[in-house]
Design a protein around this motif. Structure first.
Motif, PDB file in Angstrom:
ATOM      1  N   LEU A 297      89.846   3.870  36.743  1.00  0.00           N
ATOM      2  CA  LEU A 297      90.841   3.875  37.817  1.00  0.00           C
ATOM      3  C   LEU A 297      90.306   3.149  39.045  1.00  0.00           C
ATOM      4  O   LEU A 297      90.999   2.319  39.640  1.00  0.00           O
ATOM      5  CB  LEU A 297      91.222   5.316  38.178  1.00  0.00           C
ATOM      6  N   GLY A 298      89.076   3.427  39.428  1.00  0.00           N
ATOM      7  CA  GLY A 298      88.474   2.762  40.574  1.00  0.00           C
ATOM      8  C   GLY A 298      88.348   1.263  40.376  1.00  0.00           C
ATOM      9  O   GLY A 298      88.652   0.479  41.280  1.00  0.00           O
ATOM     10  N   VAL A 299      87.922   0.861  39.189  1.00  0.00           N
ATOM     11  CA  VAL A 299      87.792  -0.576  38.897  1.00  0.00           C
ATOM     12  C   VAL A 299      89.165  -1.245  38.914  1.00  0.00           C
ATOM     13  O   VAL A 299      89.325  -2.350  39.449  1.00  0.00           O
ATOM     14  CB  VAL A 299      87.067  -0.793  37.557  1.00  0.00           C
ATOM     15  N   PHE A 300      90.173  -0.570  38.350  1.00  0.00           N
ATOM     16  CA  PHE A 300      91.533  -1.130  38.352  1.00  0.00           C
ATOM     17  C   PHE A 300      92.036  -1.321  39.781  1.00  0.00           C
ATOM     18  O   PHE A 300      92.582  -2.380  40.119  1.00  0.00           O
ATOM     19  CB  PHE A 300      92.492  -0.225  37.577  1.00  0.00           C
ATOM     20  N   LEU A 301      91.855  -0.313  40.631  1.00  0.00           N
ATOM     21  CA  LEU A 301      92.319  -0.425  42.011  1.00  0.00           C
ATOM     22  C   LEU A 301      91.552  -1.513  42.760  1.00  0.00           C
ATOM     23  O   LEU A 301      92.135  -2.254  43.557  1.00  0.00           O
ATOM     24  CB  LEU A 301      92.181   0.918  42.725  1.00  0.00           C
ATOM     25  N   PHE A 302      90.252  -1.618  42.510  1.00  0.00           N
ATOM     26  CA  PHE A 302      89.450  -2.669  43.133  1.00  0.00           C
ATOM     27  C   PHE A 302      89.949  -4.047  42.708  1.00  0.00           C
ATOM     28  O   PHE A 302      90.111  -4.949  43.543  1.00  0.00           O
ATOM     29  CB  PHE A 302      87.976  -2.486  42.768  1.00  0.00           C
ATOM     30  N   MET A 303      90.202  -4.228  41.419  1.00  0.00           N
ATOM     31  CA  MET A 303      90.687  -5.516  40.923  1.00  0.00           C
ATOM     32  C   MET A 303      92.085  -5.825  41.470  1.00  0.00           C
ATOM     33  O   MET A 303      92.405  -6.986  41.744  1.00  0.00           O
ATOM     34  CB  MET A 303      90.698  -5.529  39.391  1.00  0.00           C
ATOM     35  N   LYS A 304      92.905  -4.805  41.636  1.00  0.00           N
ATOM     36  CA  LYS A 304      94.235  -5.007  42.212  1.00  0.00           C
ATOM     37  C   LYS A 304      94.102  -5.445  43.676  1.00  0.00           C
ATOM     38  O   LYS A 304      94.854  -6.301  44.144  1.00  0.00           O
ATOM     39  CB  LYS A 304      95.037  -3.710  42.101  1.00  0.00           C
ATOM     40  N   GLY A 305      93.140  -4.870  44.395  1.00  0.00           N
ATOM     41  CA  GLY A 305      92.888  -5.294  45.770  1.00  0.00           C
ATOM     42  C   GLY A 305      92.436  -6.740  45.846  1.00  0.00           C
ATOM     43  O   GLY A 305      92.870  -7.495  46.720  1.00  0.00           O
ATOM     44  N   ILE A 306      91.554  -7.135  44.933  1.00  0.00           N
ATOM     45  CA  ILE A 306      91.121  -8.541  44.878  1.00  0.00           C
ATOM     46  C   ILE A 306      92.307  -9.436  44.565  1.00  0.00           C
ATOM     47  O   ILE A 306      92.461 -10.513  45.154  1.00  0.00           O
ATOM     48  CB  ILE A 306      89.987  -8.723  43.843  1.00  0.00           C
ATOM     49  N   SER A 307      93.162  -8.999  43.651  1.00  0.00           N
ATOM     50  CA  SER A 307      94.348  -9.775  43.302  1.00  0.00           C
ATOM     51  C   SER A 307      95.256  -9.966  44.517  1.00  0.00           C
ATOM     52  O   SER A 307      95.804 -11.050  44.725  1.00  0.00           O
ATOM     53  CB  SER A 307      95.102  -9.060  42.178  1.00  0.00           C
ATOM     54  N   PHE A 308      95.417  -8.921  45.318  1.00  0.00           N
ATOM     55  CA  PHE A 308      96.265  -9.030  46.503  1.00  0.00           C
ATOM     56  C   PHE A 308      95.646  -9.944  47.554  1.00  0.00           C
ATOM     57  O   PHE A 308      96.356 -10.672  48.246  1.00  0.00           O
ATOM     58  CB  PHE A 308      96.535  -7.657  47.106  1.00  0.00           C
ATOM     59  N   ILE A 309      94.331  -9.917  47.692  1.00  0.00           N
ATOM     60  CA  ILE A 309      93.679 -10.774  48.684  1.00  0.00           C
ATOM     61  C   ILE A 309      93.743 -12.239  48.267  1.00  0.00           C
ATOM     62  O   ILE A 309      93.990 -13.119  49.085  1.00  0.00           O
ATOM     63  CB  ILE A 309      92.222 -10.329  48.919  1.00  0.00           C
ATOM     64  N   THR A 310      93.523 -12.509  46.986  1.00  0.00           N
ATOM     65  CA  THR A 310      93.522 -13.901  46.533  1.00  0.00           C
ATOM     66  C   THR A 310      94.923 -14.490  46.446  1.00  0.00           C
ATOM     67  O   THR A 310      95.072 -15.705  46.501  1.00  0.00           O
ATOM     68  CB  THR A 310      92.830 -14.040  45.166  1.00  0.00           C
ATOM     69  N   ASN A 311      95.933 -13.639  46.297  1.00  0.00           N
ATOM     70  CA  ASN A 311      97.309 -14.118  46.202  1.00  0.00           C
ATOM     71  C   ASN A 311      98.157 -13.356  47.215  1.00  0.00           C
ATOM     72  O   ASN A 311      98.966 -12.506  46.847  1.00  0.00           O
ATOM     73  CB  ASN A 311      97.831 -13.934  44.778  1.00  0.00           C
ATOM     74  N   ILE A 312      97.973 -13.657  48.484  1.00  0.00           N
ATOM     75  CA  ILE A 312      98.648 -12.934  49.549  1.00  0.00           C
ATOM     76  C   ILE A 312     100.154 -13.155  49.526  1.00  0.00           C
ATOM     77  O   ILE A 312     100.915 -12.271  49.927  1.00  0.00           O
ATOM     78  CB  ILE A 312      98.032 -13.295  50.927  1.00  0.00           C
ATOM     79  N   GLN A 313     100.591 -14.292  49.020  1.00  0.00           N
ATOM     80  CA  GLN A 313     102.031 -14.548  48.943  1.00  0.00           C
ATOM     81  C   GLN A 313     102.696 -13.594  47.956  1.00  0.00           C
ATOM     82  O   GLN A 313     103.811 -13.141  48.182  1.00  0.00           O
ATOM     83  CB  GLN A 313     102.296 -16.007  48.540  1.00  0.00           C
ATOM     84  N   TYR A 314     102.005 -13.249  46.885  1.00  0.00           N
ATOM     85  CA  TYR A 314     102.526 -12.271  45.917  1.00  0.00           C
ATOM     86  C   TYR A 314     102.711 -10.909  46.584  1.00  0.00           C
ATOM     87  O   TYR A 314     103.728 -10.242  46.380  1.00  0.00           O
ATOM     88  CB  TYR A 314     101.579 -12.162  44.718  1.00  0.00           C
TER      89      TYR A 314
END
Length: 140
Positions: A26-43
């Motif tokens: 769960l922690g790794v998933f949330l961390f990866m989701k945070g990275i995804s949001f930072i790298t694709n801010i338009q999304y």
């Protein structure tokens, strides 16, 4: 306070490695989701656009990504797990809410519901025996 201590005692007595692995995942998933949001801010902007009319859109952009990054790390290591999950709950409830305001995406809705249920479980269960919280508590 006694209820939290009794929950911790129960969780430490009934801790199993698969439950800790679910917490780490769960922690790794949330961390990866945070990275995804930072790298694709338009999304992220597109995701919160249905509720941007209410206001606070820029606040949400600056809250969601860091909360997911830091909260994911804290949950994965089991450090202040309940506090990290409290920070995740508004994000997850908002993810469910957005599906009903904007375009319904059943895959995102099911994923948000699943993660919310897991977070609620760990909010009551705690971080378990294989965690930084337990390690620091035993150092006293």
């Amino acid at each position: 306070m006694n209820s939290v201590k009794s929950l911790n005692k129960w969780a430490n007595a009934h801790t199993y490695l698969p439950v800790d692995l679910v917490r780490i995942a769960l922690g790794v998933f949330l961390f990866m989701k945070g990275i995804s949001f930072i790298t694709n801010i338009q999304y992220l902007n597109d995701l919160i656009s249905p509720i941007d009319k209410i206001g606070g859109g820029m606040f949400l952009v600056h809250y969601i990504a860091p909360a997911q990054l830091i909260g994911g790390i804290m949950i994965a290591f089991g450090l202040l797990t309940r506090w990290a999950i409290i920070a995740q709950l508004p994000i997850l409830i908002g993810a469910i809410f957005i599906n009903f305001m904007g375009e319904m995406q059943s895959q995102n809705l099911l994923l948000a519901l699943l993660i919310l249920c897991i977070c609620i479980f760990f909010f009551f269960y705690g971080s378990g025996k294989n965690s930084a919280d337990y390690y620091f508590k035993m150092q006293k």
